[in-house]
Each structure stands twice: as C-alpha cells, then as structure tokens.
Design a protein around this motif. Sequence first.
Motif, mmCIF file in Angstrom:
data_model
loop_
_atom_site.group_PDB
_atom_site.id
_atom_site.type_symbol
_atom_site.label_atom_id
_atom_site.label_comp_id
_atom_site.label_asym_id
_atom_site.label_seq_id
_atom_site.Cartn_x
_atom_site.Cartn_y
_atom_site.Cartn_z
ATOM 1 N N LEU A 312 0.955 -1.343 0.085
ATOM 2 C CA LEU A 312 0.000 0.054 0.100
ATOM 3 C C LEU A 312 0.799 1.112 0.026
ATOM 4 C CD1 LEU A 312 -1.970 -1.400 3.022
ATOM 5 C CD2 LEU A 312 -2.871 -1.320 0.682
ATOM 6 N N PRO A 313 0.267 2.390 -0.545
ATOM 7 C CA PRO A 313 1.060 3.768 -0.154
ATOM 8 C C PRO A 313 1.630 3.737 1.258
ATOM 9 C CG PRO A 313 -0.926 3.915 -1.627
ATOM 10 C CD PRO A 313 -0.884 2.571 -1.080
ATOM 11 N N ALA A 314 2.696 4.325 1.424
ATOM 12 C CA ALA A 314 3.409 4.072 2.943
ATOM 13 C C ALA A 314 2.299 4.963 3.690
ATOM 14 C CB ALA A 314 4.624 4.593 2.781
ATOM 15 N N GLN A 315 1.870 6.322 3.179
ATOM 16 C CA GLN A 315 1.109 7.052 4.068
ATOM 17 C C GLN A 315 -0.138 6.291 4.445
ATOM 18 O OE1 GLN A 315 1.900 7.374 0.778
ATOM 19 N NE2 GLN A 315 0.412 8.427 -0.432
ATOM 20 N N CYS A 316 -0.718 5.366 4.031
ATOM 21 C CA CYS A 316 -1.784 4.600 4.458
ATOM 22 C C CYS A 316 -1.751 3.724 5.521
ATOM 23 C CB CYS A 316 -2.502 4.087 3.147
ATOM 24 S SG CYS A 316 -2.780 5.206 1.672
ATOM 25 N N ALA A 317 -0.459 3.453 5.815
ATOM 26 C CA ALA A 317 -0.155 2.423 6.873
ATOM 27 C C ALA A 317 -1.127 2.392 8.027
ATOM 28 C CB ALA A 317 1.385 2.270 6.974
ATOM 29 N N ARG A 318 -1.012 3.691 8.597
ATOM 30 C CA ARG A 318 -1.624 3.899 10.117
ATOM 31 C C ARG A 318 -3.130 3.632 10.056
ATOM 32 N NH1 ARG A 318 -0.296 8.623 10.363
ATOM 33 N NH2 ARG A 318 1.585 8.351 11.507
ATOM 34 N N ILE A 382 -10.384 -4.037 2.464
ATOM 35 C CA ILE A 382 -9.513 -2.649 2.933
ATOM 36 C C ILE A 382 -8.308 -2.487 2.193
ATOM 37 C CG2 ILE A 382 -8.275 -2.081 4.826
ATOM 38 C CD1 ILE A 382 -10.255 -3.801 6.905
ATOM 39 N N PHE A 383 -7.835 -3.547 1.869
ATOM 40 C CA PHE A 383 -6.367 -3.252 0.803
ATOM 41 C C PHE A 383 -6.840 -2.521 -0.430
ATOM 42 C CE2 PHE A 383 -4.195 -7.246 3.328
ATOM 43 C CZ PHE A 383 -3.668 -6.191 4.295
ATOM 44 N N LYS A 384 -7.994 -3.200 -1.007
ATOM 45 C CA LYS A 384 -8.257 -2.528 -2.219
ATOM 46 C C LYS A 384 -8.624 -1.325 -2.189
ATOM 47 C CE LYS A 384 -9.891 -7.011 -4.289
ATOM 48 N NZ LYS A 384 -11.065 -7.806 -4.912
ATOM 49 N N HIS A 385 -9.163 -0.575 -1.045
ATOM 50 C CA HIS A 385 -9.881 0.551 -0.851
ATOM 51 C C HIS A 385 -8.570 1.530 -0.855
ATOM 52 C CE1 HIS A 385 -12.054 3.763 0.820
ATOM 53 N NE2 HIS A 385 -11.090 3.976 1.525
ATOM 54 N N TYR A 386 -7.398 1.169 -0.338
ATOM 55 C CA TYR A 386 -6.324 2.148 -0.605
ATOM 56 C C TYR A 386 -5.283 1.794 -1.718
ATOM 57 C CZ TYR A 386 -7.502 3.000 3.986
ATOM 58 O OH TYR A 386 -8.258 3.572 5.279
ATOM 59 N N GLN A 387 -5.781 0.826 -2.791
ATOM 60 C CA GLN A 387 -5.278 0.918 -4.023
ATOM 61 C C GLN A 387 -4.016 -0.092 -3.843
ATOM 62 O OE1 GLN A 387 -6.287 2.132 -7.291
ATOM 63 N NE2 GLN A 387 -7.974 2.185 -5.976
ATOM 64 N N GLY A 388 -4.007 -0.921 -2.989
ATOM 65 C CA GLY A 388 -3.006 -2.104 -2.608
ATOM 66 C C GLY A 388 -2.835 -3.062 -3.713
ATOM 67 N N ARG A 389 -1.699 -3.628 -3.922
ATOM 68 C CA ARG A 389 -1.153 -4.076 -4.966
ATOM 69 C C ARG A 389 -0.538 -5.595 -4.020
ATOM 70 N NH1 ARG A 389 3.016 0.094 -7.207
ATOM 71 N NH2 ARG A 389 1.633 1.349 -8.597
ATOM 72 N N PRO A 390 -1.274 -6.860 -4.345
ATOM 73 C CA PRO A 390 -1.131 -7.861 -3.808
ATOM 74 C C PRO A 390 0.407 -8.466 -3.955
ATOM 75 C CG PRO A 390 -2.117 -8.507 -5.882
ATOM 76 C CD PRO A 390 -2.129 -7.131 -5.942
ATOM 77 N N HIS A 391 0.833 -9.246 -2.999
ATOM 78 C CA HIS A 391 2.357 -9.971 -3.137
ATOM 79 C C HIS A 391 2.100 -11.070 -4.024
ATOM 80 C CE1 HIS A 391 5.535 -12.540 -2.079
ATOM 81 N NE2 HIS A 391 6.170 -11.616 -1.338
ATOM 82 N N TRP A 392 2.912 -11.273 -5.000
ATOM 83 C CA TRP A 392 2.525 -12.264 -6.138
ATOM 84 C C TRP A 392 2.819 -13.654 -5.473
ATOM 85 C CZ3 TRP A 392 0.642 -10.270 -10.131
ATOM 86 C CH2 TRP A 392 0.985 -9.194 -10.684
#
Length: 437
Positions: A312-318, A382-392
């Motif tokens: 995820l974008p680092a700023q979205c971690a919290r 939740i991950f998709k909401h933050y434009q997350g990319r999956p570990h392959w």
Amino acid sequence: MRQIKPFQWKNWSGTVQCTPQVIASPDNIDALTKLVKAHNHQGHHIRVAGSGHSMVPLVPTSDVIISLQRIQGISAIDAEQSTATVMGGTILARLGEELLHYQLAQENLGDIVVQSIAGAISTGTHGTGIRFGNLSTQVVELTLITATGEQLVCSPDQQPEIFQAALVSLGTLGIIIKVKLRVVPAHYLHYQGRRMRLDDCLDNLEQYQQEYKHFGFYWYPHTPWVHAKFFQDTTATAPQMIQMSNRHLRNPTFRRLLYWSFSETCRHIPALCTPICGLLEKALIDVEKIDYSHSVLTFTPGSPLHEMEYALPAQCARQTMRDIAQCIERNQFKVHGPVQCRFGRADDIWLSPAYQRETAYIAVHMYHAMPYRPFFAAVEDIFKHYQGRPHWGKFHTQQAEQLAQLYPRWQDFQRIRTNLDPNGIFLNSYLKQLLAQ
C-alpha cells in the motif's frame, strides 16, 4: 541430471500440489538448456520450482517441473564493482553465509530466507526499511534461459526493457540461471525488539522509519500491543545477546513448538483465540542483540500458515492498521496470527508492488488448519480501498483486469512476455488466468 516420473510436487505448507509428468533436477546449465529445448520441441509446459514457498499455484503443472536445487552457489565476485554473481537456485540462507566468507552481504533481506534467489526476485520478495527496495532492486544483471533454450543476458544497458520486465516476472519470461547482485561490506546490526502499544507505534511511524535503518512491527489481534523491531548499524566487532530474560525463548525449536500448541488449541476451540493472542504477545518479550545482518534480519519459519500481503502507499499504513483492527472486532473473526507491517522504497520495476511509490507491506496470517477465507476477504476489501497491490506469492483474488489498473506498465510486460515466449511454455493454468493469456 536426475529425472523422476511421475512424482507429486507440493509447496512447503502443503496447500498447493500437483503431479507433473516429469520433475527434473539438472546439475549444470548445459543440461538445463538441453532439457528446455527438448520439452519445448515436444510442446510441453515448463515451470520452475525454487523452494516452493509461494502460497498460490505459481508452480503446478501437469507437464514438467524443473528444480534448480543443484545449481547453487556464488560463481564470481567483483570486488571493484561490489557485485556477486549467483546461480539461480541458490537458497538465500546459503547465500548469506557464502557472502560472509568474502566479508560481503546483501543490503537488505526479507525475514524468511528459505527461498531461492531466482524465486525471491521473481515474486518481489522484500525486507523492511524505507531506504531499501525489494530484493530485485539489488540486481544489476540477469541471465535467462529462454523458451528456445538460448541464454539471454539483460541489464540496464543490455536489453533494458527485458531487464525491467524480468526483475519481477513470476517465472514467465524464462528460467533465471544467474543473478548478478550489488552487494555491500559485511556488517553488524544492533537489533532491538520492544513490546509497545499499538497506538504509540502508529503515532510514531514516520519517525521510526527515518530514525532506524530497518523498522517493522507485528500486532497481535484482540490486544493493544505490538512487537516493534528496530535495526541500526553498530561498530560492534562480535555477535552478542544483550537482553532476553527468558532463556527458553532463545531456542527457536521451543518457540515453534509453543506457537504450534497455541495454534492447535485455537483450531479446536476458536473462542480461545482472544486470550491466546494475549499470551502470545506476552511471550514476545523485549530482546536486544547484535549479529551479522543476514542473521539478525531473518528467522526460520515455523508452523505452516496461510498468508495474504498487500503493498500500500506508505502514508496509508496507519489508517489501514486501524481499519483491520476494527474489521476483526466488528466481525468477531477468530484469528490469533499476527498482522505484520513493513516498509520499502519506491522502485521502477514494472511488476513490482512498490512501483513508483514508497510502500507499506501489510500481511495477515492464519494457521493452515483453520478457516481463513472470510477473514482474508474482509481484509482484502480494505487493501483494495487503498489501491493495494498483492504480493505475487501470497493469497489474493485479483485478476488481470484489476491488475492492469494497478500496474501502469502492465501491457509492456505482456508485450515482452509474448515476444520471449509466444507459445506460452512457461505458463500454467493459474498464470494464464492471472495474465489473461
């Protein structure tokens, strides 16, 4: 060359398996080249198995599986250029020890080192540290065996587009037989593991990322506590254990047995997940030690588990961590596995989950014998909401249409893959679906 027919192949956790026609283990590059040419001529599909650490079916095929376990080791050291050329099947744990013989090290590692170097870079394996990219960013040159059995060398100066595609390629461009890595002098790291409150850890994420060379943490669900991990360079000249009050917890076998017994208890009595999380986080007492980087950054995996990780974008971690905590409590998920958070630098590798953005890697876990799909599905939303990319190499449900939106160079990768392997001999059914081929 050893060739077994037929034989069942399975990954390390036993969650993925198949029965190919042939499992081959060549002991040199010439034998490997002949093998690829022969099976290509016969129209067979080929998949390469590293250590089988991936939890999704990247390897299974009904045709041919090739193991590189007999093609290992360092083949060249260039002290002037600070590079090491490594055979593709080399296991990361072995590589760390062999580099140390030359007083060298990789600049960063993931916490698990049972993977082969070729498999690790092919799936975007990473460690933690906001100033460090994934393992693929350490690569300065690759040598592939292509679908026609030819050797192809690529680097930023030689076949640069193929190089960018091959750095994270899921084994679909060819067989990685050599990897030239940028290395650094061997060095000691000072590791501190601290038990601290989740809110305090989240409130200080940016400070910890900048203050420490490597930083990450585990949060145990149903508790307000995390085990935070801090690593810093040190001038120490010898390994030392500075603090660990419980001598039993120094023994990795004992720790694995402890986690297994807790996990089996949760499997049979799911209602005990909450109190067991409390016991687990108390078992992770404060620890402080100094050792070589390849030893202190890593540990031996324990009980088999299911894992899903997104970048995820680092700023979205919290906020993502807080969303996951709320999701677990709202849905009353019976989970005792930790939620892990690590960080990494942006890169320009086409299929890297850290492509063009500083990244937080967040992973959820479930003991392999417990139901995981409802929990993973809720967290994946939740991950998709933050434009997350999956570990392959870990569980996810993304398909080609969604992945194309997450990776700006998706079509460029498809073009390179098709040019190098027009008949798709390096694809299996899972990859055909994933890449929409």
